[in-house]
Design a protein around this motif. Structure first.
Motif, PDB file in Angstrom:
ATOM      1  N   LEU A   1      -7.751  23.399  -5.330  1.00 26.44           N
ATOM      2  CA  LEU A   1      -7.755  23.969  -4.046  1.00 26.44           C
ATOM      3  C   LEU A   1      -6.355  24.521  -3.921  1.00 26.44           C
TER       4      LEU A   1
ATOM      5  N   ASN B   1     -16.021  25.144   1.724  1.00 23.23           N
ATOM      6  CA  ASN B   1     -15.253  24.927   2.612  1.00 23.23           C
ATOM      7  C   ASN B   1     -14.089  23.792   2.560  1.00 23.23           C
ATOM      8  N   ASP B   2     -13.365  23.873   2.016  1.00 23.01           N
ATOM      9  CA  ASP B   2     -12.204  23.316   1.291  1.00 23.01           C
ATOM     10  C   ASP B   2     -11.435  22.288   2.343  1.00 23.01           C
ATOM     11  N   LEU B   3     -10.844  23.567   3.587  1.00 27.94           N
ATOM     12  CA  LEU B   3     -10.141  22.535   3.940  1.00 27.94           C
ATOM     13  C   LEU B   3     -10.247  20.777   4.517  1.00 27.94           C
TER      14      LEU B   3
ATOM     15  N   MET C   1      -3.476  23.445   4.736  1.00 24.97           N
ATOM     16  CA  MET C   1      -3.666  22.351   4.265  1.00 24.97           C
ATOM     17  C   MET C   1      -2.052  20.903   4.009  1.00 24.97           C
TER      18      MET C   1
ATOM     19  N   HIS D   1      -7.984  27.187  -5.482  1.00 24.45           N
ATOM     20  CA  HIS D   1      -9.281  28.361  -4.919  1.00 24.45           C
ATOM     21  C   HIS D   1      -8.825  28.385  -3.418  1.00 24.45           C
ATOM     22  N   TYR D   2      -8.322  27.240  -3.272  1.00 24.79           N
ATOM     23  CA  TYR D   2      -8.027  27.748  -1.583  1.00 24.79           C
ATOM     24  C   TYR D   2      -7.296  28.701  -0.706  1.00 24.79           C
ATOM     25  N   CYS D   3      -5.447  27.736  -1.638  1.00 26.67           N
ATOM     26  CA  CYS D   3      -4.570  29.669  -1.198  1.00 26.67           C
ATOM     27  C   CYS D   3      -4.616  30.611  -2.442  1.00 26.67           C
TER      28      CYS D   3
ATOM     29  N   LEU E   1     -16.598  20.392  -0.991  1.00 24.58           N
ATOM     30  CA  LEU E   1     -15.857  21.890  -1.791  1.00 24.58           C
ATOM     31  C   LEU E   1     -16.479  23.004  -2.119  1.00 24.58           C
TER      32      LEU E   1
ATOM     33  N   LYS F   1      -2.225  29.274   3.851  1.00 23.19           N
ATOM     34  CA  LYS F   1      -3.725  28.256   3.824  1.00 23.19           C
ATOM     35  C   LYS F   1      -2.839  27.271   2.644  1.00 23.19           C
TER      36      LYS F   1
END
Length: 517
Positions: free
Chosen positions: A221, A192-194, A240, A224-226, A188, A236
């Motif tokens: 997540l 590299n969130d996934l 996830m 930050h990721y989606c 994280l 995304k």
């Protein structure tokens, strides 16, 4: 003329090697560092071990002997399997080698309380071997740091006296599990969130008690990721979700096929065990219990009829009776609500500003909340936030001072786990050596200024001196004054005194979370 101390330029081949693997010297240093730690772990093989040693031996035998469909229904021994499926698979993997070393280790019906040198050495070595996960995670988190800070984090994590006490004397696999957590947090931090979410899902399928940080992971997540618009963000989110669901299906799918999900969950969440563990973890409930006892004593002296509690704090069925004489009964739902409420400021910050630089602090704070307000918390759970906080302990003077106090509190709170006389020098030596290494390490790393120091307030100095007083009372004065009476008093003093330090740590971490951007 070349100066004798001038660094010579690298040859072309050396330059090429250095560019190919700039972290090779870091790996070499960590290998030597880890070998020294392993040497001391080997010296602890003959030391005392708790009932957890037999629990894990039985799990080796259970997973080796029985088909998967009976793992969570077997009651051959008192040590039934109560960890998630991935840990059961891990025990099954170890059992392949254990059966080759000594078939009695994996004998479910004739191996109960088996204590031959073969089983002791094998299980001790299995913990040492599994620590490679922790070592790799520390390398991954520190490979880009400057030398002094990197070495300090290695000392705080790889040489952690808490892990040595709990894993390599008392006996558990916390280093292995915390290594998985740090791998997730490192991913994280690097964006590299996934992969970070995938590894955390794997961790939950090894030990469900790490789920306390689940809300922080979800909010972080999601924000930050989606991100990236509705379509891209939804894609995304689906990705996830698919990864996480896939991990849980791999873990629980076979048991769902056998129709045993209820049995698995019942083993994993035994809410009938009571509010506190057998030895009170130094958390908020120590103050609540002592307040109830004090109120009951005062009211009784004032002439009120107080019904004595009919249930234990550490056992009994929830709802059957109350262990409290005055204060309201605490149920699992109450502790769940309190933990979620305590975590909420962290969730707000993660929603407003999902900063990778803050994720380690936020996850550590979540585990601190779970430790302080959770249901039937084990004192060993303090490692869940102590080890991650070691990563940020080198970032500022305030972080170093906080960690210095917290680590002393956490390690000392583990002392009652090693209650036999022959282990007393071990735990005292480990704590004193840890204090000396922290003092020298923080000073040399530049985290603490020469003028400020680690202990810069008189109240902190007095609190640290208090540990000597508490220990002197429990070890020497209590037997002289009371003899065999009030055997729980020294333990209660340790719980109460360490709970003060834990509450201080929680307030300090909460302040850092609130003040963060």
């Amino acid at each position: 003329m070349e100066h004798p101390n001038q660094e010579k330029p690298l040859k072309s081949t050396e330059k090429h090697t250095h560019l190919q693997n700039p972290h090779r010297h870091v790996i070499k240093d960590l290998v030597w560092f880890s070998l020294i730690a392993t040497f001391f772990k080997l010296l602890l093989i003959p030391a005392y071990h708790s009932t957890d040693f037999e629990v894990h031996r039985n799990w080796l035998a259970l997973t080796h002997t029985l088909p998967l469909s009976q793992w969570y229904t077997d009651e051959t021994s008192p040590w039934t399997l109560d960890y998630p499926p991935f840990f059961a698979y891990f025990e099954r993997f170890l059992a392949l080698f254990a059966s080759l070393v000594d078939p009695t280790i994996t004998d479910l019906y004739n191996g109960l309380n088996y204590k031959a040198p073969s089983v002791i050495i094998f299980q001790r070595l299995s913990v040492i071997a599994s620590d490679t996960t922790l070592i790799y995670s520390v390398y991954n988190l520190t490979k880009n740091m400057e030398l002094k800070k990197r070495f300090l984090i290695w000392i705080l994590v790889v040489w952690s006296p808490g892990l040595l006490i709990v894993d390599h004397v008392h006996f558990q696999y916390n280093g292995f599990l915390l290594g998985i957590l740090l791998i997730s947090l490192g991913a994280l931090q690097n964006g590299n969130d996934l992969f970070g979410g995938f590894v955390f899902a794997v961790l939950l399928c090894f030990k469900h008690l790490f789920a306390v940080a689940g809300p922080v992971y979800f909010v972080y997540l999601f924000r930050h990721y989606c991100r990236g618009g509705i379509v891209k963000g939804f894609g995304k989110l689906v990705t996830m979700g698919t990864v996480v669901v896939g991990v849980f299906m791999a873990a629980y799918g076979p048991f769902a096929y056998y129709g045993q999900i209820q049995e698995v969950l019942r083993r994993m969440f035994p809410f009938g065990r009571g509010l506190c563990h057998a030895y009170w973890a130094p958390n908020f409930w120590v103050f609540y219990i002592l307040a109830d006892k004090a109120l009951a004593s005062v009211l009784s002296k004032l002439g009120f009829h107080i019904q004595p509690p009919t249930a234990s704090f550490t056992g009994g069925l929830v709802g059957d009776s109350s262990p409290f004489a005055i204060l309201p009964t605490i149920t699992p739902s109450v502790t769940f609500a309190m933990v979620l409420l305590a975590i909420s400021p962290c969730l707000v910050k993660a929603w407003r500003n999902p900063d990778p630089k803050m994720i380690v602090r936020q996850v550590a704070y979540a585990y601190t909340c779970g430790f302080l307000f959770g249901w039937h918390v084990h004192e060993k759970a303090s490692l869940h936030f102590l080890i991650p906080l070691a990563v940020v302990a080198v970032e500022s003077i305030e972080d170093a001072r906080h960690y210095f106090i917290l680590s002393i509190v956490s390690v000392y709170s583990l002392f009652p786990l090693l209650y036999e006389a022959q282990e007393y020098p071990i735990k005292v030596t480990l704590l004193l050596l840890h204090v000396a290494l922290m003092w020298f390490g923080f000073s040399e790393s530049g985290s603490v200024s020469k003028n400020g120091g680690l202990v810069n307030r008189w109240i902190v100095r007095m609190y640290l001196v208090g540990f000597v007083v508490v220990e002197a009372w429990g070890q020497f004065l209590h037997p002289l004054v009371f003899g065999d009476r009030f055997p729980f008093l020294p333990l209660m003093m340790i719980s109460f005194y360490c709970a003060l330090g834990m509450m201080y740590s929680w307030i300090w971490q909460l302040r850092c979370i609130v003040r963060s951007p």
